[in-house]
Design an enzyme around this catalytic site. Structure first.
Site, PDB file in Angstrom:
ATOM      1  N   LYS A  71       0.812  -1.232   0.000  1.00  0.00           N
ATOM      2  CA  LYS A  71       0.000   0.000   0.000  1.00  0.00           C
ATOM      3  C   LYS A  71       0.845   1.282   0.000  1.00  0.00           C
ATOM      4  O   LYS A  71       0.488   2.251  -0.668  1.00  0.00           O
ATOM      5  CB  LYS A  71      -0.960   0.009   1.195  1.00  0.00           C
ATOM      6  N   ASP A 108      -9.930   2.688   2.286  1.00  0.00           N
ATOM      7  CA  ASP A 108     -10.040   2.010   3.590  1.00  0.00           C
ATOM      8  C   ASP A 108     -10.735   2.910   4.608  1.00  0.00           C
ATOM      9  O   ASP A 108     -11.564   2.456   5.398  1.00  0.00           O
ATOM     10  CB  ASP A 108      -8.650   1.630   4.135  1.00  0.00           C
ATOM     11  N   ARG A 159       1.815  -0.707  21.266  1.00  0.00           N
ATOM     12  CA  ARG A 159       2.880  -1.425  21.974  1.00  0.00           C
ATOM     13  C   ARG A 159       4.209  -0.699  21.800  1.00  0.00           C
ATOM     14  O   ARG A 159       4.942  -0.482  22.748  1.00  0.00           O
ATOM     15  CB  ARG A 159       2.955  -2.860  21.414  1.00  0.00           C
ATOM     16  N   TYR A 225     -11.307  -9.206  10.983  1.00  0.00           N
ATOM     17  CA  TYR A 225     -12.586  -9.814  10.610  1.00  0.00           C
ATOM     18  C   TYR A 225     -12.530 -11.335  10.507  1.00  0.00           C
ATOM     19  O   TYR A 225     -13.485 -11.971  10.077  1.00  0.00           O
ATOM     20  CB  TYR A 225     -13.111  -9.218   9.299  1.00  0.00           C
TER      21      TYR A 225
END
Ligand code: NAP
Length: 283
Positions: A71, A108, A159, A225
């Site tokens: 991307k 997106d 994180r 998903y």
């Protein structure tokens, strides 16, 4: 379905690509609309992405969707890009113009907003702070779309804090970075909490955020998903919160791509969610 020599061709490009749902969805729409068209999967070698894309300049095919890991490189190879793609730093849609140029877009973010509009009807993304868990490409795209949609404050919890800080630098003062330990202070104010990490993929545990701390009106979304009802979403449901699933986002991002490739809206009668659920083994 007949494919003639005049067929319009679109496709999706990633590595790997064989688990992509996009060919099944787009081809179901093509068949229902009776289009002389096709949508095909491509998996160029990781080192050959630019050569592969540049080969389509001039319109050998109409356009390409782009997925992991290409991307960012898709945006770089394009000649011009939408604001959303530039803000996201990534493109999932390339359109090949007849003049040889390539236009990059990112659907997106609109997919994410469309999923929220569908599954959390009436929710206003500008009404309360947003907490995004994760700072990868998906989080970046979400920040771009949410800011354009009016979100006033977005906190990125990741994180690796330095990656969250990169988003703050890219997007400015409405975006802040925080550590996991800040979540108990952030969640009681949050209107929307999004899991944009890979945690929960394949059925594992999602991010450890205590969702019972969120206001009763909060909306909880998971970009993962597979499975459809992730551990994170199940926890949100148990807490009585409204949820938005990652599959709806995936289905919604396909709509503007189809329109860009084939020039019409996808036929509404095709139940692409059922098709996707079958392919995911959820039906
Ligand atoms: P990415 O760029 O690789 O980023 C992955 C993110 O997950 C990073 O923030 C990373 O944190 C975090 N992470 C990974 N393993 C972790 C762990 N064990 N503990 C805590 N954090 C961890 O991936 P991406 O492209 O942003 O995608 C993220 C997720 O969104 C994936 O599951 C992807 O499938 C999903 N996604 C869904 C859609 C949709 O349409 N539904 C679209 C795009 C992406 P670090 O920075 O610390 O490594």
């Amino acid at each position: 379905m007949t494919i003639s020599g005049a067929a319009i061709v679109g496709g999706v490009c990633g590595a790997p690509i064989k688990h992509s749902l996009s060919p099944a969805l787009h081809n179901a729409w093509i068949a229902a609309a009776g289009l002389d068209a096709a949508y095909v999967p491509f998996s160029p070698g990781v080192n050959n992405f630019e050569t592969f894309v540049n080969g389509f300049r001039g319109g050998a095919i109409r356009g390409l969707n782009v997925t992991i890991p290409f991307k960012e490189r898709a945006l770089a190879v394009a000649d011009h890009a939408s604001d959303l793609a530039r803000m996201a730093g990534a493109a999932n849609l390339l359109i090949f113009a007849a003049d040889g140029s390539i236009h990059a877009d990112n659907t997106d973010g609109p997919g994410l907003l469309g999923a929220i509009a569908e599954q959390a009807k009436g929710f206003d993304v500008s009404a309360a702070p947003v907490v995004i868990l994760g700072a990868g490409g998906a989080a970046r795209g979400a920040v771009a779309a949410l800011l354009l949609a009016g979100a006033a404050r977005i906190t990125i919890v990741n994180r690796t804090l330095v990656r969250a800080r990169e988003l703050v630098e890219a997007f400015g003062p409405q975006v802040v970075a925080a550590e996991d330990s800040a979540l108990p202070g952030l969640l009681p104010e949050a209107g929307l909490v999004i899991n944009a990490t890979a945690l929960g993929l394949g059925g594992g545990e999602g991010p450890a955020a205590d969702l019972t701390l969120t206001p009763e009106t909060a909306v909880i979304m998971d970009m993962v998903y597979k499975p459809l009802r992730t551990e994170f979403l199940r926890r949100a449901e148990a807490a009585g919160r409204r949820t938005v699933d990652g599959l709806e986002m995936l289905l919604r991002q396909a709509v503007p791509s189809f329109e860009a490739f084939y020039g019409i809206a996808p036929p509404a009668e095709v139940d692409v969610r059922s098709i996707a659920l079958k392919l995911l083994g959820e039906a």
